[in-house]
Design a protein around this motif. Structure first.
Motif, PDB file in Angstrom:
ATOM      1  N   SER A  53      -1.057  24.835  -3.307  1.00  0.00           N
ATOM      2  CA  SER A  53       0.052  24.127  -3.984  1.00  0.00           C
ATOM      3  C   SER A  53       0.886  23.207  -3.123  1.00  0.00           C
ATOM      4  O   SER A  53       1.251  22.106  -3.204  1.00  0.00           O
ATOM      5  N   ASP A  54       1.177  23.923  -1.701  1.00  0.00           N
ATOM      6  CA  ASP A  54       2.275  23.181  -0.990  1.00  0.00           C
ATOM      7  C   ASP A  54       1.318  22.162  -0.487  1.00  0.00           C
ATOM      8  O   ASP A  54       2.228  20.918  -0.238  1.00  0.00           O
ATOM      9  N   CYS A  55       0.029  22.073   0.210  1.00  0.00           N
ATOM     10  CA  CYS A  55      -0.691  20.912   0.494  1.00  0.00           C
ATOM     11  C   CYS A  55      -0.509  19.824  -0.436  1.00  0.00           C
ATOM     12  O   CYS A  55      -0.661  18.684  -0.059  1.00  0.00           O
ATOM     13  N   LEU A  59       0.397  15.999   0.003  1.00  0.00           N
ATOM     14  CA  LEU A  59      -0.150  14.914  -0.352  1.00  0.00           C
ATOM     15  C   LEU A  59       0.214  13.994  -1.230  1.00  0.00           C
ATOM     16  O   LEU A  59       0.229  12.672  -1.223  1.00  0.00           O
ATOM     17  N   HIS A  60       0.568  14.314  -2.447  1.00  0.00           N
ATOM     18  CA  HIS A  60       1.321  13.591  -3.305  1.00  0.00           C
ATOM     19  C   HIS A  60       2.630  12.910  -3.204  1.00  0.00           C
ATOM     20  O   HIS A  60       2.990  11.812  -3.621  1.00  0.00           O
ATOM     21  N   TYR A  61       3.533  13.566  -2.250  1.00  0.00           N
ATOM     22  CA  TYR A  61       4.714  13.143  -1.994  1.00  0.00           C
ATOM     23  C   TYR A  61       4.756  11.950  -1.246  1.00  0.00           C
ATOM     24  O   TYR A  61       5.447  10.956  -1.224  1.00  0.00           O
ATOM     25  N   LYS A  62       3.709  11.990  -0.421  1.00  0.00           N
ATOM     26  CA  LYS A  62       3.574  10.757   0.413  1.00  0.00           C
ATOM     27  C   LYS A  62       2.959   9.575  -0.430  1.00  0.00           C
ATOM     28  O   LYS A  62       3.308   8.377   0.036  1.00  0.00           O
ATOM     29  N   GLU A  63       2.611   9.497  -1.460  1.00  0.00           N
ATOM     30  CA  GLU A  63       2.140   8.608  -2.345  1.00  0.00           C
ATOM     31  C   GLU A  63       3.378   7.755  -3.020  1.00  0.00           C
ATOM     32  O   GLU A  63       3.492   6.647  -3.236  1.00  0.00           O
ATOM     33  N   PHE A  64       4.343   8.481  -2.986  1.00  0.00           N
ATOM     34  CA  PHE A  64       5.464   7.941  -3.765  1.00  0.00           C
ATOM     35  C   PHE A  64       6.769   7.443  -2.817  1.00  0.00           C
ATOM     36  O   PHE A  64       7.860   7.147  -3.191  1.00  0.00           O
ATOM     37  N   GLN A  65       6.619   7.381  -1.477  1.00  0.00           N
ATOM     38  CA  GLN A  65       7.555   7.124  -0.606  1.00  0.00           C
ATOM     39  C   GLN A  65       7.505   5.430  -0.541  1.00  0.00           C
ATOM     40  O   GLN A  65       6.721   4.847  -0.623  1.00  0.00           O
TER      41      GLN A  65
END
Length: 65
Positions: A53-55, A59-65
């Motif tokens: 879940s952390d990884c 991964l998805h955090y980078k999509e929304f920057q």
């Protein structure tokens, strides 16, 4: 696009010996997610990863920057 059944998800998690394919840490079944590499692609072996879940969040955090 068909979703994976819980049984197939469990088989994938067993296949990777409950280790995240990114950080390689041992994780509990509940903490492992099936991630599609290409979000528009199907759930086929060359397009999925079993990750913690952390990884997955990273991964998805980078999509929304």
């Amino acid at each position: 696009m068909k979703k994976l059944t819980e049984h197939k998800k469990d088989l994938l998690k067993e296949f990777v010996s409950t280790k995240c394919e990114i950080c390689h840490k041992d994780k509990a079944y509940a903490d492992l997610h099936i991630h599609r590499i290409n979000r528009k692609g199907d759930y086929i072996l060359r397009n999925i990863m079993v990750i913690c879940s952390d990884c997955h969040k990273n991964l998805h955090y980078k999509e929304f920057q």
